[in-house]
Design an enzyme around this catalytic site. Structure first.
Site, PDB file in Angstrom:
ATOM      1  N   LEU A  13      16.243 -18.343  36.006  1.00 51.06           N
ATOM      2  CA  LEU A  13      15.368 -18.691  37.129  1.00 51.06           C
ATOM      3  C   LEU A  13      13.915 -18.448  36.735  1.00 51.06           C
ATOM      4  O   LEU A  13      13.258 -17.522  37.185  1.00 51.06           O
ATOM      5  CB  LEU A  13      15.729 -17.864  38.370  1.00 51.06           C
ATOM      6  CG  LEU A  13      17.007 -18.269  39.091  1.00 51.06           C
ATOM      7  CD1 LEU A  13      17.242 -17.380  40.297  1.00 51.06           C
ATOM      8  CD2 LEU A  13      16.965 -19.729  39.516  1.00 51.06           C
ATOM      9  N   HIS A  14      13.406 -19.306  35.842  1.00 50.36           N
ATOM     10  CA  HIS A  14      12.006 -19.228  35.440  1.00 50.36           C
ATOM     11  C   HIS A  14      11.137 -19.882  36.514  1.00 50.36           C
ATOM     12  O   HIS A  14      11.636 -20.229  37.591  1.00 50.36           O
ATOM     13  CB  HIS A  14      11.807 -19.839  34.046  1.00 50.36           C
ATOM     14  CG  HIS A  14      12.139 -21.296  33.968  1.00 50.36           C
ATOM     15  ND1 HIS A  14      11.211 -22.278  34.188  1.00 50.36           N
ATOM     16  CD2 HIS A  14      13.315 -21.928  33.710  1.00 50.36           C
ATOM     17  CE1 HIS A  14      11.794 -23.466  34.060  1.00 50.36           C
ATOM     18  NE2 HIS A  14      13.081 -23.275  33.769  1.00 50.36           N
ATOM     19  N   LEU A  15       9.869 -20.038  36.259  1.00 52.69           N
ATOM     20  CA  LEU A  15       8.907 -20.447  37.282  1.00 52.69           C
ATOM     21  C   LEU A  15       9.282 -21.710  38.060  1.00 52.69           C
ATOM     22  O   LEU A  15       9.266 -21.708  39.286  1.00 52.69           O
ATOM     23  CB  LEU A  15       7.518 -20.606  36.659  1.00 52.69           C
ATOM     24  CG  LEU A  15       6.379 -20.900  37.637  1.00 52.69           C
ATOM     25  CD1 LEU A  15       6.271 -19.804  38.684  1.00 52.69           C
ATOM     26  CD2 LEU A  15       5.074 -21.058  36.898  1.00 52.69           C
TER      27      LEU A  15
END
Length: 84
Positions: A13-15
């Site tokens: 769950l990156h940016l």
């Protein structure tokens, strides 16, 4: 209501997916929280979701509490499961 999901996105769950998750969560009146590694994170807060540091292959539990929890659970589960 809660859903146990595995994040299969290569980068976790990156940016970008975290932002999309927060935007989706804000569409609902229900309280939506992510439980990961014995901590709780507000799914409607980008900084909160990013601070969870969810990586690919991690299992999270998302809890839904409120009048539209069923729809929220369906749509957010589909979003998480559809991450590439």
């Amino acid at each position: 209501m809660e859903k146990r999901l595995t994040v299969n996105n290569e980068l976790g769950l990156h940016l970008r997916p975290a932002g999309e998750l927060c935007t989706l969560a804000m569409e609902f009146e229900s309280k939506i929280t992510i439980h990961f590694r014995e901590r709780e994170y507000n799914a409607k807060s980008l900084l909160s979701v990013l601070s969870a540091c969810v990586q690919s292959g991690d299992e999270i539990v998302i809890c839904f509490e409120g009048p539209d929890e069923e729809e929220a659970a369906e749509r957010i589960s589909a979003f998480i499961n559809g991450l590439q």
